[in-house]
Write a protein that holds these residues in place. Structure first.
Motif, PDB file in Angstrom:
ATOM      1  N   LYS A  32      11.921   0.931  -1.940  1.00  0.00           N
ATOM      2  CA  LYS A  32      11.263   0.544  -0.701  1.00  0.00           C
ATOM      3  C   LYS A  32      11.749   1.468   0.398  1.00  0.00           C
ATOM      4  CE  LYS A  32      11.103  -3.412   2.468  1.00  0.00           C
ATOM      5  NZ  LYS A  32      11.882  -4.510   3.027  1.00  0.00           N
ATOM      6  N   ILE A  33      10.911   1.699   1.390  1.00  0.00           N
ATOM      7  CA  ILE A  33      11.373   2.448   2.555  1.00  0.00           C
ATOM      8  C   ILE A  33      12.091   1.449   3.466  1.00  0.00           C
ATOM      9  CG2 ILE A  33      10.692   3.878   4.505  1.00  0.00           C
ATOM     10  CD1 ILE A  33      10.096   5.110   1.731  1.00  0.00           C
ATOM     11  N   VAL A  34      13.351   1.728   3.788  1.00  0.00           N
ATOM     12  CA  VAL A  34      14.139   0.749   4.538  1.00  0.00           C
ATOM     13  C   VAL A  34      14.676   1.299   5.855  1.00  0.00           C
ATOM     14  CG1 VAL A  34      14.916  -0.522   2.505  1.00  0.00           C
ATOM     15  CG2 VAL A  34      16.256   1.425   3.316  1.00  0.00           C
ATOM     16  N   ARG A  88       0.818  -1.213   0.000  1.00  0.00           N
ATOM     17  CA  ARG A  88       0.000   0.000   0.000  1.00  0.00           C
ATOM     18  C   ARG A  88       0.851   1.261   0.000  1.00  0.00           C
ATOM     19  NH1 ARG A  88      -3.830  -3.334   3.095  1.00  0.00           N
ATOM     20  NH2 ARG A  88      -5.724  -3.280   1.857  1.00  0.00           N
ATOM     21  N   CYS A  89       2.152   1.078   0.044  1.00  0.00           N
ATOM     22  CA  CYS A  89       3.048   2.241   0.126  1.00  0.00           C
ATOM     23  C   CYS A  89       3.124   2.939  -1.220  1.00  0.00           C
ATOM     24  CB  CYS A  89       4.430   1.780   0.565  1.00  0.00           C
ATOM     25  SG  CYS A  89       5.651   3.094   0.520  1.00  0.00           S
ATOM     26  N   ILE A  90       2.892   4.239  -1.242  1.00  0.00           N
ATOM     27  CA  ILE A  90       2.983   4.989  -2.494  1.00  0.00           C
ATOM     28  C   ILE A  90       4.305   5.746  -2.593  1.00  0.00           C
ATOM     29  CG2 ILE A  90       0.490   5.187  -2.805  1.00  0.00           C
ATOM     30  CD1 ILE A  90       0.706   8.006  -1.583  1.00  0.00           C
ATOM     31  N   LEU A  91       5.239   5.418  -1.690  1.00  0.00           N
ATOM     32  CA  LEU A  91       6.586   6.001  -1.715  1.00  0.00           C
ATOM     33  C   LEU A  91       6.581   7.517  -1.713  1.00  0.00           C
ATOM     34  CD1 LEU A  91       8.191   3.485  -4.203  1.00  0.00           C
ATOM     35  CD2 LEU A  91       8.737   3.724  -1.779  1.00  0.00           C
ATOM     36  N   CYS A  92       5.637   8.087  -0.964  1.00  0.00           N
ATOM     37  CA  CYS A  92       5.566   9.540  -0.907  1.00  0.00           C
ATOM     38  C   CYS A  92       6.699  10.122  -0.073  1.00  0.00           C
ATOM     39  CB  CYS A  92       4.230   9.971  -0.326  1.00  0.00           C
ATOM     40  SG  CYS A  92       4.059   9.564   1.422  1.00  0.00           S
ATOM     41  N   GLY A  93       7.274   9.301   0.810  1.00  0.00           N
ATOM     42  CA  GLY A  93       8.418   9.775   1.584  1.00  0.00           C
ATOM     43  C   GLY A  93       8.086  10.572   2.829  1.00  0.00           C
ATOM     44  N   ARG A  94       6.787  10.704   3.139  1.00  0.00           N
ATOM     45  CA  ARG A  94       6.440  11.465   4.359  1.00  0.00           C
ATOM     46  C   ARG A  94       7.042  10.821   5.606  1.00  0.00           C
ATOM     47  NH1 ARG A  94       1.555  14.941   4.105  1.00  0.00           N
ATOM     48  NH2 ARG A  94       1.140  14.449   6.269  1.00  0.00           N
ATOM     49  N   CYS A  95       7.000   9.479   5.648  1.00  0.00           N
ATOM     50  CA  CYS A  95       7.522   8.792   6.833  1.00  0.00           C
ATOM     51  C   CYS A  95       9.005   9.044   7.004  1.00  0.00           C
ATOM     52  CB  CYS A  95       7.237   7.296   6.739  1.00  0.00           C
ATOM     53  SG  CYS A  95       7.851   6.537   5.239  1.00  0.00           S
ATOM     54  N   VAL A  96       9.733   9.065   5.878  1.00  0.00           N
ATOM     55  CA  VAL A  96      11.171   9.284   5.943  1.00  0.00           C
ATOM     56  C   VAL A  96      11.449  10.687   6.478  1.00  0.00           C
ATOM     57  CG1 VAL A  96      13.277   9.486   4.559  1.00  0.00           C
ATOM     58  CG2 VAL A  96      11.626   7.672   4.067  1.00  0.00           C
ATOM     59  N   VAL A 146       1.934  10.293   9.928  1.00  0.00           N
ATOM     60  CA  VAL A 146       1.954  11.086   8.694  1.00  0.00           C
ATOM     61  C   VAL A 146       1.654  10.269   7.443  1.00  0.00           C
ATOM     62  CG1 VAL A 146       3.603  12.771   9.601  1.00  0.00           C
ATOM     63  CG2 VAL A 146       4.435  10.780   8.313  1.00  0.00           C
ATOM     64  N   CYS A 147       1.648   8.948   7.536  1.00  0.00           N
ATOM     65  CA  CYS A 147       1.409   8.133   6.336  1.00  0.00           C
ATOM     66  C   CYS A 147       0.007   8.439   5.801  1.00  0.00           C
ATOM     67  CB  CYS A 147       1.546   6.648   6.658  1.00  0.00           C
ATOM     68  SG  CYS A 147       1.321   5.611   5.197  1.00  0.00           S
ATOM     69  N   PRO A 148      -0.088   8.867   4.545  1.00  0.00           N
ATOM     70  CA  PRO A 148      -1.394   9.298   4.034  1.00  0.00           C
ATOM     71  C   PRO A 148      -2.304   8.133   3.660  1.00  0.00           C
ATOM     72  CG  PRO A 148       0.269   9.542   2.333  1.00  0.00           C
ATOM     73  CD  PRO A 148       0.987   9.052   3.558  1.00  0.00           C
ATOM     74  N   VAL A 149      -1.735   6.941   3.620  1.00  0.00           N
ATOM     75  CA  VAL A 149      -2.514   5.772   3.210  1.00  0.00           C
ATOM     76  C   VAL A 149      -2.447   4.702   4.296  1.00  0.00           C
ATOM     77  CG1 VAL A 149      -2.222   6.213   0.748  1.00  0.00           C
ATOM     78  CG2 VAL A 149      -0.497   4.884   1.964  1.00  0.00           C
ATOM     79  N   GLY A 150      -2.745   3.480   3.942  1.00  0.00           N
ATOM     80  CA  GLY A 150      -2.763   2.413   4.941  1.00  0.00           C
ATOM     81  C   GLY A 150      -1.482   1.597   4.971  1.00  0.00           C
ATOM     82  N   ALA A 151      -0.359   2.203   4.554  1.00  0.00           N
ATOM     83  CA  ALA A 151       0.888   1.444   4.506  1.00  0.00           C
ATOM     84  C   ALA A 151       1.519   1.286   5.876  1.00  0.00           C
ATOM     85  CB  ALA A 151       1.869   2.113   3.547  1.00  0.00           C
ATOM     86  N   LEU A 152       1.293   2.264   6.745  1.00  0.00           N
ATOM     87  CA  LEU A 152       1.798   2.167   8.101  1.00  0.00           C
ATOM     88  C   LEU A 152       0.606   2.298   9.043  1.00  0.00           C
ATOM     89  CD1 LEU A 152       4.894   4.541   7.877  1.00  0.00           C
ATOM     90  CD2 LEU A 152       4.921   2.047   7.997  1.00  0.00           C
ATOM     91  N   ILE A 153       0.387   1.294   9.859  1.00  0.00           N
ATOM     92  CA  ILE A 153      -0.736   1.418  10.786  1.00  0.00           C
ATOM     93  C   ILE A 153      -0.391   0.885  12.165  1.00  0.00           C
ATOM     94  CG2 ILE A 153      -2.571   1.367   9.044  1.00  0.00           C
ATOM     95  CD1 ILE A 153      -2.931  -1.544   9.898  1.00  0.00           C
TER      96      ILE A 153
HETATM   97  S1  SF4 Z   1       4.374   7.663   4.398  1.00  0.00           S
HETATM   98 FE1  SF4 Z   1       3.327   5.742   3.951  1.00  0.00          FE
HETATM   99  S2  SF4 Z   1       2.927   5.800   1.762  1.00  0.00           S
HETATM  100 FE2  SF4 Z   1       4.422   7.404   2.167  1.00  0.00          FE
HETATM  101  S3  SF4 Z   1       6.402   6.399   1.824  1.00  0.00           S
HETATM  102 FE3  SF4 Z   1       5.964   6.166   3.974  1.00  0.00          FE
HETATM  103  S4  SF4 Z   1       4.917   4.184   4.170  1.00  0.00           S
HETATM  104 FE4  SF4 Z   1       4.879   4.769   2.009  1.00  0.00          FE
END
Ligand code: SF4
Ligand code: SF4
Ligand code: SF4
Ligand code: FES
Ligand code: FES
Lengths: 904, 156
Positions: A178-180, A148-156, A201-208
């Motif tokens: 991939k976020i590593v 579900r990760c869209i690699l937006c980079g907010r988490c980083v 900050v994850c805008p989707v369901g990739a991190l919950i």
């Molecule tokens: S914030 Fe969520 S969607 Fe964006 S890169 Fe990180 S895990 Fe992926």
């Protein structure tokens, strides 16, 4: 506003400030441009290109989050081209992973879903790609679903730039991106400390949040704002509730002190609230066993016993332990109960064990014993000196302010600590002093500053007194002499002194590493000396800033849960104040001589002079020094009442246990470490018959012949306003709208985020000439190692709350002995070996943890764990002024422990 | 696995020391360390992380982003089998497989004795020689199962 700064968005004209982006101008004017990757207030990364807009005259569409507004630019935010581009973009994002919303936790709270709806992306023309990486579920708190990760980079960005934990990054490239974490390890084996900012900050369901999984959909949850119940930072949190259960905690984004950030305890440590072990009915001990009782029976029994003891032994044979966990209103009532109903000043709370020396030291030096500057001032500092505070573990969200100021701002950091704490990585200078030698290095720094004429003469002359005596005293603290005491190389000391003196403003942050000493008050006064010498008190970004441990330890002190003062630090020995209080409280007279402290009450209990204790929300059987002694002392009481939410170790030995409610089940206020008074809101109903602490005190009081009639906590606050000058203007209505820092004497007063501006509370700041006194116990042949104690990130205090959380226990399951690799070699100790640690007072066993945070000759043990209670070892030597025990230094020896004939 | 020797550690520490105070030091340090060890295993990345005070996650991100860096040790000789369109249709794939079978090595991997590393590449601009193979700096034309082994015999 500059007339040159005009921009046209969707045919309307707007003015902008130079440097503003198109997105900022649009947002300010209510024009909604969708974003995915951009985090407000942080550098745009331009990764997602959802915020594209059309700028007339340019060929390509431009990302509005990263494009500065330009004069006379003509912008379209929803033109056909823009919509088309966004449409394709969304389609690609949806196709790039597995976006099945059915059971996704983000359903209803997902930006991608919102965008698909807004731009009507119904069918996806691209084939859905299969995910390269399996979902990571190996830890108890955070699920990473890479599909579900869209690699937006907010988490980083959140991890590196907001929390500055630097645990994750972009890895690989192209389709394998991939976020590593480090080495692409699962989070629980990486540097991640589970603050959960990335989840937030994850805008989707990739991190919950794993514990929230399948506990309720976004739209079913009630979200109520309140204050975190753990540390003194006082983060604002939203509790998400379904069916009277807390299912999730998020940070409140748009305001101080935390602006959305939380630490692992605040975000994941809520299991205790709905825990099945919560006390739900009063308990009475009969023949050594507890039985359930009605409120009526329990309260009558307590009233009767306290009444008898008061009659036969006098009011001063009873003591009250109030609590830094309960609200301001409740602390006020607890001291009122002790003074007006029991007739004793024997009231105190655990601040005695952490910051009594701060209150005492700063009150004499400045006239006011609290943090001088607000947390937000950290970013204004040129230099930050952190000493005796393991900030990243004990005050995590404040540590992020410091790390940000150093990494992205202009501040330099000096860390002076016997351990190489995590913050040392960010420091220009990490200095290691011998345990308990803080007065010496502070004097040494002042010696250098005065000798090199680096101090602020104008400030010293106009704002302070006592300089000449100080000068005389520090004269002999040459760098060479200080080296002999502290072990700090002369060059480092000189460098630190120059750095501190040449930076303006420079701030000092400290915590229990300074206060928990026999010389705690002296240490604090030394910090005050140093700060005044360089003119740093009363200016933005400067100050002397004690970091308070408990959520409401500041408030408990402010509201008079101390043996020598009423609320607002009005002394009990002042007849005029006593008279005024007596009048408001409608009693004949109030006791005049200061009462006993927590530590003294325990000692007097052992001697049989204190006969009864009423303990509210405290657990002295884990938190007090020299526990073996404390245990015997409490057993010696005629009568012990404990009021708590769990059957704590102390509650177990009580005669009567009264079930109270958690912060989520009550209304009131907490005051955080920066004197910021904040609301606590009732979010759910309490379990069983548990009652709010203030109700219990009122009920008990009535049975003892004194009626307290309050409808709610608000009416208590109104009484506080009348009798407490510094809280005079603080009302619930105002708190809903604004943050108020005391002193706030009137309803018109805006509050005082910064103390001592232009004038010290006591008039002139007072220097104290202080000589170095060694710690009460130093290593010798028999006990050759230093022991120091402290906290770990994942637990709070005695663990009554955090140890109810599986997730937190998983991250920090048991006690450990942190030991340097040199000492480990000398003692032939391997990682995980079971060690027996003994001091003159007791012994415990725990596993060895070899760490480069430890320095040769000194071991460290966290004090949270009852099973291996570090406080069985610590020394109860008291600071003569503040009566704070010397938790931070004692001498121990270690040996390998053998269980059933073998090393476990 | 190729061990990082004491001598290598010393060199690595020297490289870190030399770059420590400079900004943008990471990439040059990684390059130099890789030329010392031949590859960048986690233990080396950790040493660099501590030495330069750069988070391990960032270093891992950089190492995995640039194809120049490798986390697997490289062999003494690098075999590249072209799998561009021209080479593919002329039998590049079976050639690759024959090397895999003969030396028990995966594409992208290295033989246990560190003699060969095997990679497949896209068109190398020698389509007229298809199927092509490159060993170190030498390019070979029209290779086949039969002659590959003989060619490789020349690389010890
Ligand atoms: S914030 Fe969520 S969607 Fe964006 S890169 Fe990180 S895990 Fe992926
Ligand atoms: S939980 Fe915190 S430390 Fe861990 S990856 Fe997320 S932001 Fe970083
Ligand atoms: S930093 Fe303190 S107040 Fe903030 S979430 Fe953590 S424990 Fe709570
Ligand atoms: S929000 Fe502007 S590029 Fe992502
Ligand atoms: S396809 Fe192999 S060289 Fe062009």
């Amino acid at each position: 506003m500059n007339i040159e700064n005009k921009i046209i968005i969707n045919s309307s004209e707007f003015y902008f400030k130079s440097g503003e982006t198109i997105l900022q101008v649009a947002e300010r004017n209510g024009i909604d441009i969708p974003t995915l990757c951009h985090i407000k207030g942080y550098m745009p990364t331009g990764a997602c290109r959802i915020c594209l807009v059309e700028v007339k005259g340019t060929r390509n569409l431009l990302p509005s989050c990263a494009t500065p507004a330009a004069h006379n630019a003509i912008i379209e935010t929803e033109s056909e081209r823009v919509i088309r581009a966004r449409w394709i973009n969304i389609e690609l994002l949806l196709a790039s992973g597995h976006h099945n919303c059915l059971t996704c936790e983000a359903n209803g709270d997902c930006r991608l879903q919102e965008l698909a709806y807004r731009y009507q992306v119904e069918k996806i023309r691209f084939p859905e790609s299969i995910s390269l990486y399996p979902t990571e579920t190996s830890n108890a708190l955070i699920i990473r679903d890479f599909s579900r990760c869209i690699l937006c980079g907010r988490c980083v960005q959140a991890c590196n730039e907001i929390q500055v934990n630097r645990a994750i990054s972009y890895g690989y490239r192209g389709v394998t991106s991939k976020i590593v974490a480090v080495g692409d390890l699962p989070l629980n084996e990486s540097d991640c400390i589970f603050c959960g900012e990335c989840v937030g900050v994850c805008p989707v369901g990739a991190l919950i949040e794993k514990p929230s999984r399948f506990k309720g959909r976004a739209w079913e949850l009630k979200k109520i704002k309140t204050t975190c119940p753990y540390c003194g930072v006082g983060c604002q949190i939203n509790l998400h509730v379904k069916d009277n259960k807390i299912v999730k905690v998020t940070g409140v984004e748009d305001g101080p002190p935390n602006f959305g950030s939380l630490c692992v305890k605040g975000r994941f440590g809520y299991d205790f609230i709905n825990h099945p072990d919560r006390l739900t009915v009063p308990l009475i001990k009969e023949n050594g066993r507890f039985r359930e009782a009605s409120w009526n029976e329990a309260l009558s029994l307590v009233a009767e016993r306290l009444g008898e003891i008061k009659l036969s032994y006098g009011p001063d044979s009873i003591g009250v332990f109030s609590s830094a966990k309960i609200t301001n209103e409740e602390n006020y009532l607890a001291q009122k109960f002790a003074r007006a109903v029991l007739g004793t000043n024997n009231i105190d709370h655990c601040a005695r064990l952490c910051h009594a020396s701060t209150v005492a030291g700063l009150a004499i030096a400045f006239g006011s014993g609290a943090m001088t500057n607000p947390i937000a001032d950290i970013e204004k500092s040129e230099l930050i000196l952190v000493t005796g505070s393991n900030t990243t573990e004990a005050h995590p969200v404040i540590s992020s302010f410091i790390k940000r100021a150093v990494e992205f701002g202009r501040a330099k950091l000096i860390v002076i600590d016997p351990r190489k704490i995590p913050l040392a990585k960010f420091a220009t200078l990490w200095i290691r002093q011998n345990l308990g030698t803080d007065v010496a290095w502070a004097n040494g720094m002042m010696h250098v500053i005065i000798k090199e004429n680096l101090y602020d003469k104008a400030y010293v002359e106009s704002r302070t007194e006592g300089f000449e005596e100080l000068k005389k005293t520090v004269k002999k603290y040459t760098p060479e002499y200080v080296f002999k005491i502290t072990g700090i190389p002369a060059d480092d000391l000189i460098k630190a002194a120059r750095m501190y003196a040449n930076a303006r403003p420079a701030s000092i942050f400290f915590a229990m590493g300074i206060t928990q000493h026999r010389t705690g008050t002296d240490n604090v006064k030394s910090m005050a000396n140093l700060s005044m010498l360089c003119g740093n008190v009363g200016i933005p970004g400067g100050g002397v800033n004690p970091l308070r441990g408990q959520n409401n330890v500041q408030g408990a002190c402010d509201l008079g849960a101390l043996p020598n003062v009423f609320s607002g630090y009005q002394t009990v020995s002042d007849a005029a104040i006593r008279e005024r209080m007596a009048e408001t409280w409608n009693v004949e007279s109030l006791p005049a001589s200061p009462g006993l402290t927590v530590t003294e009450m325990v000692i007097k209990a052992g001697e049989g002079k204190i006969k009864a204790l009423y303990i509210i929300g405290e657990n002295p059987l884990v938190s007090d020094p020299d526990l073996n002694h404390a245990e015997k002392a409490l057993a010696n009481l005629d009568f012990l009442v404990v009021q708590d939410i769990f059957l704590s170790d102390t509650a177990k030995i009580a005669d009567v246990v009264l079930p109270s409610v958690s912060f989520a089940e009550k209304d009131g206020t907490f005051t955080n470490t920066e004197r910021h008074v904040q609301r606590v809101h009732k979010v759910i109903n309490p379990p069983g018959k548990a009652r709010q602490d203030w109700k219990i005190i009122c009920d008990l009081s009535a049975r003892m012949g004194y009626t307290m009639t309050y409808r709610n906590s608000d009416t208590i606050m109104k009484e506080i306003n009348r009798v407490t000058p510094s809280y005079g203007g603080i009302s619930y209505t105002r708190l809903e709208k604004e943050g108020l820092h005391w002193p706030c004497p009137t309803v018109e007063h805006p509050g005082t985020p910064r103390l001592h501006v232009g004038r010290f509370t006591r008039g002139l700041g007072l220097f104290h000439p202080i000589d170095y006194i060694p710690p009460a116990e130093v290593p010798d042949k028999e006990y050759p190692l230093y022991l120091t104690t402290g906290r770990v990130l994942y637990h709070f205090h005695t663990g009554t709350m955090t140890m109810q959380s599986e997730g937190l226990n998983g991250l920090a399951p048991e006690c450990f002995v942190e030991i340097s690799s040199e000492d480990a070699r000398n003692y032939n100790v391997k990682e995980g070996d079971l060690l027996r640690v003994s001091s003159r007072r007791g012994e415990i066993t725990a596993k060895a943890r070899i760490s480069d945070q430890a320095i040769r000759g000194t071991i460290f043990i966290p004090f949270h764990f009852a099973k291996a209670a570090a406080n069985k070892l610590t020394n109860a030597a008291l600071d003569p002024v503040a009566k704070i025990p010397e938790f931070k230094v004692c001498a121990v020896r270690i040996e390998k422990a053998w269980v059933h004939g073998e090393q476990r | 696995m190729k061990k990082i020797t004491l001598k290598m550690w010393k060199e690595i520490d020297g490289i870190i020391q030399r770059h420590k105070e400079k900004s943008g030091a990471l990439i040059p340090v990684l390059e130099e360390c890789q030329s010392v060890c031949g590859y960048l295993p986690m233990e080396v990345q950790e040493r660099i992380s501590k030495g330069l005070n750069i988070p391990g996650s960032t270093i891992y991100g950089v190492v995995t982003f640039y194809s120049f860096f490798t986390m697997a040790p490289k062999g003494r000789h690098i075999i590249k089998i072209c799998l561009g369109t021209a080479c593919y249709v002329r039998g590049g794939k079976p050639n690759l497989e024959s090397i895999q079978d003969e030396f028990g090595v995966e594409t992208g991997g290295t033989t246990g004795d560190l003699r060969f590393s095997l990679d497949s590449v896209r068109c190398i601009g020698a389509c007229g020689m298809a199927p092509a193979m490159v060993v170190d700096d030498d390019t070979y034309a029209q290779v086949s199962k039969q002659n590959i082994m003989k060619i490789l015999d020349g690389y010890k």
